[in-house]
Motif scaffolding. Structure first.
Motif, PDB file in Angstrom:
ATOM      1  N   THR A  29       0.830  -1.202   0.000  1.00 23.17           N
ATOM      2  CA  THR A  29       0.000   0.000   0.000  1.00 23.17           C
ATOM      3  C   THR A  29       0.863   1.250   0.000  1.00 23.17           C
ATOM      4  OG1 THR A  29      -1.822  -1.118   1.151  1.00 23.17           O
ATOM      5  CG2 THR A  29      -1.757   1.293   1.280  1.00 23.17           C
ATOM      6  N   TRP A  63       1.036   4.093  -2.837  1.00 21.25           N
ATOM      7  CA  TRP A  63       0.720   5.471  -2.458  1.00 21.25           C
ATOM      8  C   TRP A  63       1.805   6.430  -2.931  1.00 21.25           C
ATOM      9  CZ3 TRP A  63       3.210   8.691   1.319  1.00 21.25           C
ATOM     10  CH2 TRP A  63       2.528   9.889   1.575  1.00 21.25           C
ATOM     11  N   ARG A  76       0.460   9.506  -4.903  1.00 18.65           N
ATOM     12  CA  ARG A  76      -0.230   9.898  -3.661  1.00 18.65           C
ATOM     13  C   ARG A  76      -1.675  10.298  -3.941  1.00 18.65           C
ATOM     14  NH1 ARG A  76       4.491  12.281   0.216  1.00 18.65           N
ATOM     15  NH2 ARG A  76       6.220  11.262  -0.836  1.00 18.65           N
ATOM     16  N   ARG A  77      -2.370   9.437  -4.656  1.00 21.16           N
ATOM     17  CA  ARG A  77      -3.725   9.767  -5.114  1.00 21.16           C
ATOM     18  C   ARG A  77      -4.785   9.573  -4.045  1.00 21.16           C
ATOM     19  NH1 ARG A  77      -3.659   5.981 -10.244  1.00 21.16           N
ATOM     20  NH2 ARG A  77      -2.385   4.799  -8.775  1.00 21.16           N
ATOM     21  N   VAL A  78      -4.463   8.870  -2.984  1.00 20.61           N
ATOM     22  CA  VAL A  78      -5.396   8.681  -1.866  1.00 20.61           C
ATOM     23  C   VAL A  78      -4.824   9.415  -0.657  1.00 20.61           C
ATOM     24  CG1 VAL A  78      -6.508   6.995  -0.344  1.00 20.61           C
ATOM     25  CG2 VAL A  78      -6.117   6.441  -2.755  1.00 20.61           C
ATOM     26  N   PRO A  79      -5.631  10.198   0.064  1.00 15.44           N
ATOM     27  CA  PRO A  79      -5.105  10.904   1.233  1.00 15.44           C
ATOM     28  C   PRO A  79      -4.435   9.945   2.209  1.00 15.44           C
ATOM     29  CG  PRO A  79      -7.302  11.699   0.702  1.00 15.44           C
ATOM     30  CD  PRO A  79      -7.057  10.510  -0.181  1.00 15.44           C
ATOM     31  N   ARG A  80      -3.289  10.340   2.672  1.00 17.98           N
ATOM     32  CA  ARG A  80      -2.503   9.484   3.568  1.00 17.98           C
ATOM     33  C   ARG A  80      -3.296   9.078   4.810  1.00 17.98           C
ATOM     34  NH1 ARG A  80       2.885  11.446   6.972  1.00 17.98           N
ATOM     35  NH2 ARG A  80       2.343  10.184   8.795  1.00 17.98           N
ATOM     36  N   GLU A  81      -4.013  10.025   5.416  1.00 15.42           N
ATOM     37  CA  GLU A  81      -4.749   9.723   6.645  1.00 15.42           C
ATOM     38  C   GLU A  81      -5.797   8.635   6.418  1.00 15.42           C
ATOM     39  OE1 GLU A  81      -4.263  12.663   5.369  1.00 15.42           O
ATOM     40  OE2 GLU A  81      -2.882  13.624   6.790  1.00 15.42           O
ATOM     41  N   GLU A  82      -6.397   8.631   5.240  1.00 17.88           N
ATOM     42  CA  GLU A  82      -7.393   7.601   4.935  1.00 17.88           C
ATOM     43  C   GLU A  82      -6.733   6.227   4.832  1.00 17.88           C
ATOM     44  OE1 GLU A  82      -9.824   8.444   1.567  1.00 17.88           O
ATOM     45  OE2 GLU A  82     -10.387  10.458   2.289  1.00 17.88           O
ATOM     46  N   LEU A  83      -5.565   6.182   4.233  1.00 15.45           N
ATOM     47  CA  LEU A  83      -4.880   4.899   4.098  1.00 15.45           C
ATOM     48  C   LEU A  83      -4.425   4.366   5.447  1.00 15.45           C
ATOM     49  CD1 LEU A  83      -2.684   5.208   0.884  1.00 15.45           C
ATOM     50  CD2 LEU A  83      -4.825   3.977   1.196  1.00 15.45           C
ATOM     51  N   GLN A  94      -7.469   2.936   6.905  1.00 14.23           N
ATOM     52  CA  GLN A  94      -7.909   1.793   6.108  1.00 14.23           C
ATOM     53  C   GLN A  94      -7.061   0.558   6.407  1.00 14.23           C
ATOM     54  OE1 GLN A  94      -8.713   2.468   1.881  1.00 14.23           O
ATOM     55  NE2 GLN A  94      -7.769   0.489   1.420  1.00 14.23           N
TER      56      GLN A  94
END
Length: 257
Positions: free
Chosen positions: A163, A167, A171-178, A181
């Motif tokens: 992951t 990322w 970095r297309r998904v916010p880090r905090e969400e990952l 998750q």
């Protein structure tokens, strides 16, 4: 007031300086793209002096890799207090701090570095994975994991690694969400395994018994519950006997409800 006289470093101090300089350069660019001349210039010494301390770039890279591996493994160390979900979330925040600060270096570390097939590099990577695995087992308070628990934990460590690498590519998904998750992913892997194994079901119940409703695992239950009305039911209920896991899973879910 400074005198302008450069202090002479001892052998070990100079080695550590070069390792730090190399690690900083490798953190921003692939090790293949960093030359000995650049490392020497950044350290304020000559190219021959670099070779005096390290036989070549590969040996310097591996020394930097050693420091990075030790630091990355340390990110998984967390005091065994409080709900597991909150502990894992703090671990993931520190893990992504490292990934964020050492992007290219992290990618090089996990992909084996500039020298394909380097046994030393691969051994250090395996050490990081093993350290993370052992830390998670310590959080679960399990000394001798079953085959299913080992599969869950090692799969999760591998998932966190892949992951992070994905990322870094945009970095297309916010880090905090990952980060959250991945904590949810651990719960999901454990829950699926619990559906097949009574021992895993017992571990899952024990984990969730201490989880607050507003913690990461409770948040996952809430998100899934919100989706439930929109999900289609099975076309036909299975008449096959069900293993003991689901009953334990239902009891665990009720604790968080």
């Amino acid at each position: 007031m400074t005198t302008g006289v450069r202090r002479r470093m001892g052998v070990e101090e100079r080695k550590q300086q070069l390792i730090g300089v190399a690690l900083e350069l490798f953190s921003h660019r692939s090790p293949d793209e960093v030359s000995i001349d650049e490392i020497a210039a950044a350290a304020g010494i000559s190219r021959p002096l670099v070779y005096h301390y390290f036989p070549g770039k590969q040996s310097l890279y591996e020394a930097a890799l050693r420091r990075a591996a030790d630091e990355l493994a340390a990110r998984f160390v967390e005091p065994p207090h409080g709900p597991l979900g909150a502990r894992l979330l703090r671990v993931m925040v520190r893990f992504f701090d490292f990934v964020d600060e050492h992007g290219p270096g992290f990618a090089a570390l996990m992909r084996g570095g500039p020298a394909a097939g380097s046994s030393n590099a691969n051994a250090m990577i395996d050490e990081v994975r093993q350290a993370a695995y052992e830390q998670i087992l310590a959080h679960l308070d399990v000394e001798r994991p079953s085959a299913r628990l080992e599969l869950v934990v090692r799969s999760w460590v591998s998932l966190a690694e892949s992951t992070a690498l994905l990322w870094l590519d945009g970095r297309r998904v916010p880090r905090e969400e990952l980060e959250r998750q991945l904590v949810h992913d651990f719960a999901a892997l454990a829950a699926v395994s619990a559906a097949y194994d009574t021992e895993m079901a017992g571990i899952l119940v024990r984990i969730l018994a201490d989880e607050p409703a507003d913690g990461p695992f409770g948040e996952l239950v809430g998100r899934l519950a919100a989706l439930a009305p929109e999900l289609p039911g099975p076309a036909q209920a299975s008449e096959a006997p069900v293993e003991p896991g689901p009953a334990a899973g239902q009891a665990a879910g009720q604790r968080l409800a």
